[in-house]
Design an enzyme around this catalytic site. Structure first.
Site, PDB file in Angstrom:
ATOM      1  N   SER A   9      71.482  43.598  29.030  1.00 48.95           N
ATOM      2  CA  SER A   9      70.909  44.323  30.163  1.00 48.95           C
ATOM      3  C   SER A   9      71.311  43.584  31.438  1.00 48.95           C
ATOM      4  CB  SER A   9      69.387  44.442  29.987  1.00 48.95           C
ATOM      5  OG  SER A   9      68.835  45.270  30.985  1.00 48.95           O
ATOM      6  N   HIS A  36      72.523  48.221  29.248  1.00 51.16           N
ATOM      7  CA  HIS A  36      71.649  49.090  30.051  1.00 51.16           C
ATOM      8  C   HIS A  36      72.332  49.340  31.390  1.00 51.16           C
ATOM      9  CE1 HIS A  36      67.971  47.250  27.783  1.00 51.16           C
ATOM     10  NE2 HIS A  36      68.608  48.144  27.049  1.00 51.16           N
ATOM     11  N   ASP A 129      64.096  44.862  24.409  1.00 49.88           N
ATOM     12  CA  ASP A 129      65.007  45.764  23.691  1.00 49.88           C
ATOM     13  C   ASP A 129      66.014  44.950  22.875  1.00 49.88           C
ATOM     14  OD1 ASP A 129      66.358  48.047  22.812  1.00 49.88           O
ATOM     15  OD2 ASP A 129      67.651  48.105  24.576  1.00 49.88           O
TER      16      ASP A 129
END
Length: 194
Positions: A9, A36, A129
Site C-alpha cells: 500500500s 492499493h 490488508d
C-alpha cells in the site's frame, strides 16, 4: 516455486520496483502484484513498473493464462485473483478491509490454488490488508515474507502479519531480493525455477 504474490500500500511502488528489478532474468515464475491505488491509476502504475524493472507488466481485465516472466496487476477497482492452476483474473467482489484490489483476496486465492508452490510477500502499508491471506499461505506451506519495520514506509500491514505469526521471514527489501534469487536457483548454479 511457480508464482510469487506481492502486496503493498503506502510506499509500495518504489519498493515493488526495487525488488522486481533485481530478480533473475529470465524470470522462471509468474508474479502477481496488488498495490492499493486511487481510481484510474492501474495503467500509470503498470507503466511505472515496466519502466523501472524492464519486465512485461500485464494489466488484467479478464481471465488470462499465467506466464513465467510476466508481472500481473489488476485493472482499476478490481480484485486480482488466481482462478485455478495457471489462470489469473479479476473479481468485482466487494472491497475487503476497505480495499479493492485487496491483498487478502490475492493471497487467499494463491493459498487455495498453489499452496507450497507459492511465495507471499507483504510490504509497506497502512492497516492490516494481506495479513490473513499471508497466514493462510503459511498454513498451506507457502514461503511467507513480511517487510521489516526498519525499512517499511508505513509498518501497518507488515506488522499485522508479524503479530499474527503469518510471516515465516521478516526481511528488508534487499534481503527479500537475496532470498528470492536463492529460491529461484540464481545463486545455486542455476538449477530449477519450478
Amino acid at each position: 516455486i511457480e508464482i510469487i504474490g506481492l502486496g503493498a500500500s503506502i510506499g509500495g511502488p518504489n519498493v515493488l520496483a526495487e525488488i522486481l528489478a533485481q530478480l533473475p532474468r529470465p524470470l522462471p515464475v509468474s508474479i502477481a502484484v496488488v498495490q492499493h491505488l486511487p481510481a484510474d491509476y492501474a495503467q500509470p502504475f503498470a507503466e511505472y513498473l515496466q519502466g523501472r524493472t524492464g519486465l512485461p507488466i500485464h494489466v488484467v481485465t479478464d481471465s488470462v493464462p499465467l506466464r513465467a516472466g510476466v508481472v500481473f496487476v489488476p485493472t482499476d477497482d478490481r480484485h486480482l485473483v488466481i482462478l485455478g492452476p495457471g489462470r489469473i483474473g479479476v473479481s468485482a467482489d466487494p472491497p475487503m478491509s476497505g480495499h479493492r484490489p485487496a491483498v487478502d483476496q490475492l493471497f487467499l486465492s494463491l493459498a487455495r490454488h498453489y499452496g507450497a508452490a507459492a511465495v507471499g510477500i507483504l510490504l509497506t502499508g497502512l492497516g492490516s490488508d494481506g495479513s490473513q491471506g499471508l497466514l493462510e499461505l503459511r498454513r498451506r506451506d507457502a514461503l511467507t515474507i513480511a517487510q521489516d519495520a526498519a525499512t517499511a514506509t508505513v509498518d501497518g500491514m507488515p506488522r499485522a502479519a508479524r503479530e499474527l505469526g503469518a510471516a515465516q521471514w521478516v526481511l528488508s527489501p534487499a534481503a527479500t531480493v537475496q532470498a528470492l534469487r536463492k529460491l529461484l536457483g540464481d545463486e545455486k548454479g542455476g538449477h530449477g525455477g519450478e
